[in-house]
Design a protein around this motif. Sequence first.
Motif, PDB file in Angstrom:
ATOM      1  N   UNK A  28       0.830  -1.202   0.000  1.00  0.00           N
ATOM      2  CA  UNK A  28       0.000   0.000   0.000  1.00  0.00           C
ATOM      3  C   UNK A  28       0.863   1.250   0.000  1.00  0.00           C
ATOM      4  N   UNK A  29       1.962   1.226   0.771  1.00  0.00           N
ATOM      5  CA  UNK A  29       2.854   2.381   0.825  1.00  0.00           C
ATOM      6  C   UNK A  29       3.560   2.584  -0.513  1.00  0.00           C
ATOM      7  N   UNK A  30       3.975   1.492  -1.156  1.00  0.00           N
ATOM      8  CA  UNK A  30       4.618   1.596  -2.465  1.00  0.00           C
ATOM      9  C   UNK A  30       3.640   2.174  -3.496  1.00  0.00           C
ATOM     10  N   UNK A  31       2.425   1.695  -3.484  1.00  0.00           N
ATOM     11  CA  UNK A  31       1.420   2.201  -4.408  1.00  0.00           C
ATOM     12  C   UNK A  31       1.141   3.681  -4.157  1.00  0.00           C
ATOM     13  N   UNK A  32       1.014   4.065  -2.889  1.00  0.00           N
ATOM     14  CA  UNK A  32       0.758   5.463  -2.554  1.00  0.00           C
ATOM     15  C   UNK A  32       1.931   6.345  -2.965  1.00  0.00           C
ATOM     16  N   UNK A  33       3.160   5.853  -2.799  1.00  0.00           N
ATOM     17  CA  UNK A  33       4.341   6.634  -3.198  1.00  0.00           C
ATOM     18  C   UNK A  33       4.349   6.857  -4.706  1.00  0.00           C
ATOM     19  N   UNK A  34       3.961   5.839  -5.464  1.00  0.00           N
ATOM     20  CA  UNK A  34       3.901   6.005  -6.920  1.00  0.00           C
ATOM     21  C   UNK A  34       2.816   7.007  -7.314  1.00  0.00           C
ATOM     22  N   UNK A  35       1.663   6.957  -6.646  1.00  0.00           N
ATOM     23  CA  UNK A  35       0.621   7.946  -6.917  1.00  0.00           C
ATOM     24  C   UNK A  35       1.081   9.345  -6.530  1.00  0.00           C
ATOM     25  N   UNK A  36       1.848   9.458  -5.444  1.00  0.00           N
ATOM     26  CA  UNK A  36       2.395  10.753  -5.059  1.00  0.00           C
ATOM     27  C   UNK A  36       3.329  11.305  -6.117  1.00  0.00           C
ATOM     28  N   UNK A  37       4.192  10.440  -6.653  1.00  0.00           N
ATOM     29  CA  UNK A  37       5.099  10.876  -7.722  1.00  0.00           C
ATOM     30  C   UNK A  37       4.305  11.327  -8.943  1.00  0.00           C
ATOM     31  N   UNK A  38       3.272  10.598  -9.281  1.00  0.00           N
ATOM     32  CA  UNK A  38       2.432  10.987 -10.420  1.00  0.00           C
ATOM     33  C   UNK A  38       1.787  12.345 -10.165  1.00  0.00           C
ATOM     34  N   UNK A  39       1.283  12.561  -8.947  1.00  0.00           N
ATOM     35  CA  UNK A  39       0.663  13.842  -8.615  1.00  0.00           C
ATOM     36  C   UNK A  39       1.647  14.996  -8.698  1.00  0.00           C
ATOM     37  N   UNK A  40       2.858  14.806  -8.164  1.00  0.00           N
ATOM     38  CA  UNK A  40       3.866  15.862  -8.212  1.00  0.00           C
ATOM     39  C   UNK A  40       4.303  16.188  -9.634  1.00  0.00           C
ATOM     40  N   UNK A  75      -0.941  13.969  -2.262  1.00  0.00           N
ATOM     41  CA  UNK A  75      -1.440  12.875  -3.093  1.00  0.00           C
ATOM     42  C   UNK A  75      -1.077  11.529  -2.485  1.00  0.00           C
ATOM     43  N   UNK A  76       0.144  11.406  -1.981  1.00  0.00           N
ATOM     44  CA  UNK A  76       0.581  10.177  -1.325  1.00  0.00           C
ATOM     45  C   UNK A  76      -0.314   9.861  -0.134  1.00  0.00           C
ATOM     46  N   UNK A  77      -0.553  10.849   0.725  1.00  0.00           N
ATOM     47  CA  UNK A  77      -1.376  10.628   1.917  1.00  0.00           C
ATOM     48  C   UNK A  77      -2.804  10.253   1.540  1.00  0.00           C
ATOM     49  N   UNK A  78      -3.366  10.945   0.581  1.00  0.00           N
ATOM     50  CA  UNK A  78      -4.733  10.651   0.161  1.00  0.00           C
ATOM     51  C   UNK A  78      -4.837   9.262  -0.451  1.00  0.00           C
ATOM     52  N   UNK A  79      -3.868   8.885  -1.262  1.00  0.00           N
ATOM     53  CA  UNK A  79      -3.884   7.558  -1.878  1.00  0.00           C
ATOM     54  C   UNK A  79      -3.742   6.469  -0.825  1.00  0.00           C
ATOM     55  N   UNK A  83      -7.014   4.025  -0.510  1.00  0.00           N
ATOM     56  CA  UNK A  83      -6.873   2.819  -1.325  1.00  0.00           C
ATOM     57  C   UNK A  83      -7.652   1.626  -0.770  1.00  0.00           C
ATOM     58  N   UNK A  84      -7.535   1.370   0.505  1.00  0.00           N
ATOM     59  CA  UNK A  84      -8.220   0.192   1.053  1.00  0.00           C
ATOM     60  C   UNK A  84      -9.724   0.371   1.041  1.00  0.00           C
ATOM     61  N   UNK A  85     -10.190   1.617   1.164  1.00  0.00           N
ATOM     62  CA  UNK A  85     -11.640   1.858   1.108  1.00  0.00           C
ATOM     63  C   UNK A  85     -12.184   1.606  -0.289  1.00  0.00           C
ATOM     64  N   UNK A  86     -11.444   2.025  -1.294  1.00  0.00           N
ATOM     65  CA  UNK A  86     -11.876   1.809  -2.673  1.00  0.00           C
ATOM     66  C   UNK A  86     -11.852   0.319  -3.003  1.00  0.00           C
ATOM     67  N   UNK A  87     -10.809  -0.378  -2.582  1.00  0.00           N
ATOM     68  CA  UNK A  87     -10.711  -1.819  -2.850  1.00  0.00           C
ATOM     69  C   UNK A  87     -11.816  -2.578  -2.138  1.00  0.00           C
ATOM     70  N   UNK A  88     -12.110  -2.183  -0.911  1.00  0.00           N
ATOM     71  CA  UNK A  88     -13.165  -2.855  -0.154  1.00  0.00           C
ATOM     72  C   UNK A  88     -14.524  -2.622  -0.807  1.00  0.00           C
TER      73      UNK A  88
END
Length: 95
Positions: A28-40, A75-79, A83-88
């Motif tokens: 989850x942290x890796x995915x959020x970090x990638x989304x953060x990079x995309x946002x930046x 973006x990282x924090x929001x992702x 993420x788990x809420x969307x997946x659930x």
Amino acid sequence: MSGGGEERDRDGAPAGDAPGRPATRRNRLRSAALWGAIGGFAFLVAAQGYLLVGGSLPFGYAWLFGLAATVAGATLALAYVAEHRIARRGAKRRT
């Protein structure tokens, strides 16, 4: 087929499970970090596009990169939180 009576895929997971890696904290942290990079980077692309069409910014490039880092962090924090809420929610709809 395994001895349990249900079909399994080649990784040993039940055949009806969603594809992808399990939602561990590290994944989850890796995915959020990638989304953060995309946002930046998306913010920097939008700012560069604005400058290319003739706009001007009221601050220098150092502030621009600082603001891009802030956008990436948000973006990282929001992702990570969402993420788990969307997946659930998606799992509830499949059943």
